[in-house]
Write a protein that holds these residues in place. Structure first.
Motif, short mmCIF file in Angstrom:
data_model
loop_
_atom_site.label_atom_id
_atom_site.label_comp_id
_atom_site.label_asym_id
_atom_site.label_seq_id
_atom_site.Cartn_x
_atom_site.Cartn_y
_atom_site.Cartn_z
N VAL A 21 0.91 -1.18 0.00
CA VAL A 21 -0.03 -0.15 -0.19
C VAL A 21 1.08 1.21 0.05
O VAL A 21 1.79 1.23 0.74
N VAL A 22 0.59 2.27 -0.65
CA VAL A 22 1.16 3.62 -0.75
C VAL A 22 0.13 4.64 -0.39
O VAL A 22 -1.11 4.70 -1.06
N SER A 52 4.42 5.49 3.07
CA SER A 52 3.73 6.86 3.10
C SER A 52 4.84 7.75 2.29
O SER A 52 5.98 8.23 2.69
N CYS A 53 4.22 8.22 1.01
CA CYS A 53 5.21 9.14 0.65
C CYS A 53 4.64 10.71 0.57
O CYS A 53 3.46 10.83 0.26
N VAL A 54 5.53 11.34 1.29
CA VAL A 54 5.20 12.67 1.72
C VAL A 54 5.42 13.72 0.27
O VAL A 54 6.67 13.95 0.07
N LEU A 55 4.39 13.97 -0.49
CA LEU A 55 4.48 14.64 -1.67
C LEU A 55 4.58 16.02 -1.48
O LEU A 55 3.86 16.67 -0.97
N ARG A 84 7.77 2.99 -7.09
CA ARG A 84 9.16 2.62 -6.52
C ARG A 84 8.68 2.15 -5.16
O ARG A 84 9.52 1.25 -4.62
N ALA A 85 8.13 2.94 -4.48
CA ALA A 85 7.99 2.78 -2.82
C ALA A 85 7.06 1.56 -2.71
O ALA A 85 7.11 0.90 -1.82
N ALA A 86 5.92 1.42 -3.60
CA ALA A 86 5.01 0.20 -3.69
C ALA A 86 5.95 -1.05 -3.59
O ALA A 86 5.63 -2.28 -2.97
N THR A 139 11.37 -3.39 -1.39
CA THR A 139 11.60 -4.68 -0.49
C THR A 139 11.04 -4.49 1.03
O THR A 139 10.34 -5.11 1.40
N GLU A 140 11.17 -3.12 1.48
CA GLU A 140 10.65 -2.74 2.62
C GLU A 140 9.92 -1.56 2.57
O GLU A 140 10.24 -0.37 2.36
N PRO A 141 8.77 -1.46 3.29
CA PRO A 141 8.00 -0.32 3.53
C PRO A 141 8.54 0.71 4.19
O PRO A 141 9.25 0.38 5.39
#
Length: 324
Positions: A119-120, A171-174, A229-231, A234-236
Motif C-alpha cells: 500500500v502507498v 507513506s510518500c510525503v509529496l 518505486r515505494a510500493a 522490499t521494505e515499506p
C-alpha cells in the motif's frame, strides 16, 4: 498478473498512474467519486472504474475484498487546502478516516489470502505545517496548520501504525507537483491558463493571493514514479518526495507569463484578499535523500520546464477552441 487499486484515479496523479500501470500490463481498478471528470482527457480503456465514496467504509471494504489487489495506491481525498478550510469535517472524514478504512480493508485481504498487499499512502508536505527545520525530511515534526494538513497527518501516522501490524504500507510525503492535467482550481494551473489567455487576448488581469509563498514544485509523473518505486521496494517506509529547491509564487507567475510571450507580468496581476489563506505555511522545501538512496528516485524535469510544458498545453487548448 499484478492487480492494482488506485483511489482518486480521475485526478492528476491517478490518471498518470493509470497510464503507467496499464502500459506495464497491470490489471488496474480505480475508485472515483460519482460524477468525477478525468484529469487530462480519459483513462485507458482497460481500467475498471468503480464509483465509490471513501466515507462508505462498508462498500470500500467489500470492493477491496472482491478486487483482492496486490498493490494499493491511496490518492483519493480532498485535494484543496482552501476547500478544507470551508469543509473541515468532510476533509477529515475523506482524507483521514477514509484512508484508514482503506488500510483496514487491505490488511483484511492480506490476512485472508496470506500474501502481501503493498500500500502507498499519498501524504503531503502540509503535514509539517510550520516546519521545525528546512529542508524537511522524514524526521521533521508533524504539526499541520490547516484541516487538509491535519487529515493527511492522521492518515500518515496511521500508515505507520498499520505498518507495525504487518501491512506493507509506505507513506510518500509529496511536495507540490504539477502538470497540464492540474485543474484550474489549483493556483499553478490558474496561473498558466491565465497567462495563456491574456497572451492570446492581448490583455486582461489575473487575480491571485500571496505571491511571496514559497514552495518546492516538481513534475507529477516523476512523483508517480516515486510512489510506484515505494510500493515495490522490499521494505515499506516513509519517503519525502521533493526537488529540494523552493520557488515563490511570484517566480511561477513571472516564468509563466514569459513562456506565454509576456515579459511585463506585473500589470496583468492583482492581489485579491479572497485568495489569501487564513493561515499560510512557511517555506516548504523537502529533502528527498532517503528516496534517492533507497528507491533510486530523482526528479527529471526542472521547475522552468514544468511551467513551459503547462503554458504550451494551455496555449494549444486555446488555439484548438478558436479553430472550432
Amino acid at each position: 498478473m499484478t492487480v492494482a487499486l488506485v483511489t482518486g484515479i480521475t485526478g492528476q496523479d491517478g490518471s498518470y498512474l493509470a497510464d503507467r500501470l496499464t502500459r506495464e500490463g497491470v490489471e488496474v481498478h480505480g475508485f472515483a467519486r460519482e460524477g468525477a471528470t478525468v484529469a487530462g482527457s480519459s483513462l485507458p480503456a482497460a481500467v475498471h472504474v468503480h464509483q465509490v465514496d471513501l466515507r462508505d467504509h462498508a462498500r470500500v471494504g467489500s470492493l477491496v475484498a472482491e478486487i483482492a489487489p496486490d498493490e494499493v495506491y491511496n490518492l483519493g481525498g480532498i485535494s484543496s487546502v482552501a476547500y478544507s478550510w470551508a469543509h473541515p469535517a468532510e476533509t477529515g472524514l475523506v482524507s483521514g478516516i477514509g484512508a484508514v478504512a482503506l488500510f483496514e480493508a487491505a490488511h483484511a485481504v492480506q490476512e485472508a489470502t496470506g500474501r502481501r498487499v503493498r500500500v502507498v499512502q499519498a501524504s503531503s508536505a502540509e503535514i509539517f505545517g510550520t516546519p521545525d527545520r528546512t529542508p524537511q525530511d522524514e524526521g521533521t515534526a508533524i504539526r499541520p496548520t490547516s484541516p487538509y494538513g491535519a487529515a493527511k497527518a492522521y492518515a500518515h501516522q496511521m500508515a505507520g501504525i498499520y505498518r507495525s501490524r504487518g501491512l506493507d504500507v509506505s507513506s510518500c510525503v509529496l511536495y507540490n507537483h504539477e502538470s497540464p492535467r492540474r485543474p484550474e482550481t489549483f493556483v499553478t494551473r490558474k496561473i498558466t491558463a491565465g497567462a495563456a489567455r491574456i497572451a492570446t487576448d492581448g490583455g486582461g488581469v489575473l487575480a491571485l493571493g500571496n505571491l511571496d509563498a514559497r514552495r518546492d514544485w516538481g513534475w507529477a509523473p516523476d512523483y508517480v514514479d516515486a510512489m510506484v518505486r515505494a510500493a515495490r521496494h522490499t521494505e515499506p517506509d516513509d519517503f519525502v518526495v521533493a526537488t529540494g529547491v523552493a520557488h515563490s509564487v511570484e517566480d511561477f507567475v513571472r516564468l509563466a507569463f514569459s513562456a506565454a510571450g509576456i515579459e511585463d507580468w506585473s500589470k496583468h496581476v492583482e492581489i485579491d484578499p479572497r485568495f489569501v489563506r487564513p493561515v499560510d505555511t512557511a517555506v516548504q522545501v523537502g529533502d528527498a535523500a532517503r528516496a534517492r538512496a533507497v528507491l533510486g528516485w530523482a526528479p527529471t524535469v526542472t521547475f522552468e520546464e514544468i511551467i513551459e510544458k503547462m503554458v504550451e498545453n494551455d496555449l494549444e487548448q486555446i488555439h484548438r477552441e478558436v479553430a472550432r
